[in-house]
Design a protein around this motif. Structure first.
Motif, PDB file in Angstrom:
ATOM      1  N   ALA A  12       0.226  12.657  -6.549  1.00  0.00           N
ATOM      2  CA  ALA A  12       0.287  11.475  -5.704  1.00  0.00           C
ATOM      3  C   ALA A  12       0.355  10.239  -6.590  1.00  0.00           C
ATOM      4  O   ALA A  12      -0.207  10.210  -7.679  1.00  0.00           O
ATOM      5  CB  ALA A  12      -0.942  11.398  -4.795  1.00  0.00           C
ATOM      6  N   ALA A  13       1.084   9.234  -6.104  1.00  0.00           N
ATOM      7  CA  ALA A  13       1.179   7.972  -6.824  1.00  0.00           C
ATOM      8  C   ALA A  13       1.039   6.848  -5.814  1.00  0.00           C
ATOM      9  O   ALA A  13       1.497   6.958  -4.670  1.00  0.00           O
ATOM     10  CB  ALA A  13       2.521   7.864  -7.555  1.00  0.00           C
ATOM     11  N   GLU A  14       0.392   5.780  -6.250  1.00  0.00           N
ATOM     12  CA  GLU A  14       0.310   4.597  -5.385  1.00  0.00           C
ATOM     13  C   GLU A  14       0.776   3.393  -6.180  1.00  0.00           C
ATOM     14  O   GLU A  14       0.668   3.354  -7.410  1.00  0.00           O
ATOM     15  CB  GLU A  14      -1.087   4.406  -4.820  1.00  0.00           C
ATOM     16  CG  GLU A  14      -2.100   3.877  -5.783  1.00  0.00           C
ATOM     17  CD  GLU A  14      -3.428   3.566  -5.105  1.00  0.00           C
ATOM     18  OE1 GLU A  14      -4.135   2.686  -5.617  1.00  0.00           O
ATOM     19  OE2 GLU A  14      -3.765   4.190  -4.082  1.00  0.00           O
TER      20      GLU A  14
ATOM     21  N   LEU B  70      -0.907   7.200 -10.912  1.00  0.00           N
ATOM     22  CA  LEU B  70      -0.412   8.547 -10.652  1.00  0.00           C
ATOM     23  C   LEU B  70      -1.527   9.542 -10.897  1.00  0.00           C
ATOM     24  O   LEU B  70      -2.187   9.488 -11.937  1.00  0.00           O
ATOM     25  CB  LEU B  70       0.769   8.863 -11.579  1.00  0.00           C
ATOM     26  CG  LEU B  70       1.273  10.305 -11.612  1.00  0.00           C
ATOM     27  CD1 LEU B  70       1.882  10.697 -10.272  1.00  0.00           C
ATOM     28  CD2 LEU B  70       2.293  10.470 -12.727  1.00  0.00           C
ATOM     29  N   THR B  71      -1.764  10.429  -9.932  1.00  0.00           N
ATOM     30  CA  THR B  71      -2.738  11.496 -10.127  1.00  0.00           C
ATOM     31  C   THR B  71      -2.005  12.828 -10.084  1.00  0.00           C
ATOM     32  O   THR B  71      -1.120  13.043  -9.255  1.00  0.00           O
ATOM     33  CB  THR B  71      -3.847  11.495  -9.060  1.00  0.00           C
ATOM     34  OG1 THR B  71      -3.262  11.660  -7.772  1.00  0.00           O
ATOM     35  CG2 THR B  71      -4.646  10.214  -9.112  1.00  0.00           C
TER      36      THR B  71
ATOM     37  N   ILE C 153      -2.991   8.624 -14.560  1.00  0.00           N
ATOM     38  CA  ILE C 153      -2.336   7.733 -15.511  1.00  0.00           C
ATOM     39  C   ILE C 153      -1.914   6.493 -14.739  1.00  0.00           C
ATOM     40  O   ILE C 153      -1.470   6.581 -13.599  1.00  0.00           O
ATOM     41  CB  ILE C 153      -1.133   8.426 -16.207  1.00  0.00           C
ATOM     42  CG1 ILE C 153      -0.538   7.551 -17.297  1.00  0.00           C
ATOM     43  CG2 ILE C 153      -0.094   8.866 -15.210  1.00  0.00           C
ATOM     44  CD1 ILE C 153       0.472   8.276 -18.179  1.00  0.00           C
ATOM     45  N   SER C 154      -2.093   5.328 -15.371  1.00  0.00           N
ATOM     46  CA  SER C 154      -1.736   4.086 -14.692  1.00  0.00           C
ATOM     47  C   SER C 154      -0.791   3.272 -15.573  1.00  0.00           C
ATOM     48  O   SER C 154      -0.738   3.446 -16.786  1.00  0.00           O
ATOM     49  CB  SER C 154      -2.983   3.266 -14.352  1.00  0.00           C
ATOM     50  OG  SER C 154      -3.614   2.818 -15.536  1.00  0.00           O
ATOM     51  N   GLY C 155      -0.066   2.381 -14.938  1.00  0.00           N
ATOM     52  CA  GLY C 155       0.871   1.500 -15.629  1.00  0.00           C
ATOM     53  C   GLY C 155       1.460   0.525 -14.627  1.00  0.00           C
ATOM     54  O   GLY C 155       0.988   0.428 -13.489  1.00  0.00           O
ATOM     55  N   GLU C 156       2.498  -0.171 -15.035  1.00  0.00           N
ATOM     56  CA  GLU C 156       3.121  -1.160 -14.147  1.00  0.00           C
ATOM     57  C   GLU C 156       4.400  -0.665 -13.482  1.00  0.00           C
ATOM     58  O   GLU C 156       4.831  -1.207 -12.483  1.00  0.00           O
ATOM     59  CB  GLU C 156       3.409  -2.454 -14.909  1.00  0.00           C
ATOM     60  CG  GLU C 156       2.163  -3.271 -15.158  1.00  0.00           C
ATOM     61  CD  GLU C 156       1.422  -3.611 -13.869  1.00  0.00           C
ATOM     62  OE1 GLU C 156       2.047  -4.091 -12.906  1.00  0.00           O
ATOM     63  OE2 GLU C 156       0.197  -3.369 -13.821  1.00  0.00           O
TER      64      GLU C 156
ATOM     65  N   LYS D  96       0.826  -1.212   0.000  1.00  0.00           N
ATOM     66  CA  LYS D  96       0.000   0.000   0.000  1.00  0.00           C
ATOM     67  C   LYS D  96       0.862   1.266   0.000  1.00  0.00           C
ATOM     68  O   LYS D  96       0.673   2.165   0.808  1.00  0.00           O
ATOM     69  CB  LYS D  96      -0.947   0.012   1.186  1.00  0.00           C
ATOM     70  CG  LYS D  96      -1.904  -1.146   1.230  1.00  0.00           C
ATOM     71  CD  LYS D  96      -2.770  -1.072   2.468  1.00  0.00           C
ATOM     72  CE  LYS D  96      -3.419  -2.406   2.718  1.00  0.00           C
ATOM     73  NZ  LYS D  96      -3.657  -2.645   4.123  1.00  0.00           N
ATOM     74  N   VAL D  97       1.788   1.354  -0.933  1.00  0.00           N
ATOM     75  CA  VAL D  97       2.709   2.486  -1.006  1.00  0.00           C
ATOM     76  C   VAL D  97       2.004   3.685  -1.631  1.00  0.00           C
ATOM     77  O   VAL D  97       1.393   3.575  -2.690  1.00  0.00           O
ATOM     78  CB  VAL D  97       3.957   2.125  -1.844  1.00  0.00           C
ATOM     79  CG1 VAL D  97       4.884   3.324  -1.962  1.00  0.00           C
ATOM     80  CG2 VAL D  97       4.683   0.933  -1.243  1.00  0.00           C
ATOM     81  N   VAL D  98       2.079   4.827  -0.964  1.00  0.00           N
ATOM     82  CA  VAL D  98       1.555   6.084  -1.486  1.00  0.00           C
ATOM     83  C   VAL D  98       2.666   7.123  -1.382  1.00  0.00           C
ATOM     84  O   VAL D  98       3.237   7.337  -0.314  1.00  0.00           O
ATOM     85  CB  VAL D  98       0.311   6.580  -0.709  1.00  0.00           C
ATOM     86  CG1 VAL D  98      -0.150   7.935  -1.230  1.00  0.00           C
ATOM     87  CG2 VAL D  98      -0.817   5.570  -0.798  1.00  0.00           C
ATOM     88  N   LEU D  99       2.972   7.766  -2.509  1.00  0.00           N
ATOM     89  CA  LEU D  99       3.979   8.816  -2.577  1.00  0.00           C
ATOM     90  C   LEU D  99       3.276  10.115  -2.912  1.00  0.00           C
ATOM     91  O   LEU D  99       2.474  10.162  -3.846  1.00  0.00           O
ATOM     92  CB  LEU D  99       5.009   8.494  -3.671  1.00  0.00           C
ATOM     93  CG  LEU D  99       5.998   9.601  -4.029  1.00  0.00           C
ATOM     94  CD1 LEU D  99       6.978   9.830  -2.879  1.00  0.00           C
ATOM     95  CD2 LEU D  99       6.746   9.252  -5.302  1.00  0.00           C
TER      96      LEU D  99
END
Length: 177
Positions: A117-119, A140-141, A147-150, A108-111
């Protein structure tokens, strides 16, 4: 201070969840294998002290590591990172004792940095290189965009990032004139 930081991380986690729902429901979607993105609207100074709070700390002097677990919150300047567990690897070759080489977060990493913010499932922050690599269902917001990815590679010195691995985003059309 810790309560206000936790509140900000919870708010950013909520924003990330809302962006994920919007991304899943969006009709206008761009798909690709990689995308360059801007990251970090604030100047980040990785020489600033790192503050860590957690429920538990385990230190291993033989390999120069420390494991923080249970509601971990890491702060450095304006940057915040939360996770279930963070492994801190100290630079054993540096003359200055206690210098951090890298931090490895998982669960559950949130930066958060500024309004971005990115999780992800995992993140590795290499202090000297000024890079953060986030992997596993990355979202990433940035404001109203998502935007999402791996895999997300962030260069804090340049304020840039690269999203890789079946990148998906919702594009918002401009307003009519």
């Amino acid at each position: 201070m810790i309560r206000s930081v936790r509140g900000k991380v919870l708010l950013l986690s909520f924003r990330v969840a809302l962006a994920a729902m919007a991304l899943a429901c969006g009709a206008s979607v761009a798909l690709s294998q990689g995308a360059e993105i801007a990251f970090g609207t604030l100047a980040h100074d990785q020489s600033q002290p790192v503050e860590v709070t957690a429920d538990r700390l385990t230190v291993d002097q033989t390999d120069g590591t420390a494991i923080f677990s249970g509601g971990v919150l890491v702060g450095q300047g304006e940057m915040r990172l939360s996770a279930d567990e963070v492994l801190v690897v100290y630079d054993t070759e540096a003359e200055a004792s206690g210098r951090i080489a890298r931090m490895e977060a998982q669960g559950k990493v949130v930066l958060a940095l500024g309004d971005e913010a990115a999780e992800a499932e995992r993140a590795v922050y290499t202090i000297d290189a000024g890079t953060i690599v986030m992997t596993g269902s990355v979202l990433l917001t940035q404001g109203q965009s998502a935007i999402s990815g791996e895999r997300l590679v962030v260069n804090l010195d340049r304020g840039t990032g690269t999203m890789e691995g079946r990148v998906r985003t919702v594009l918002q059309p401009g307003s009519p004139r």
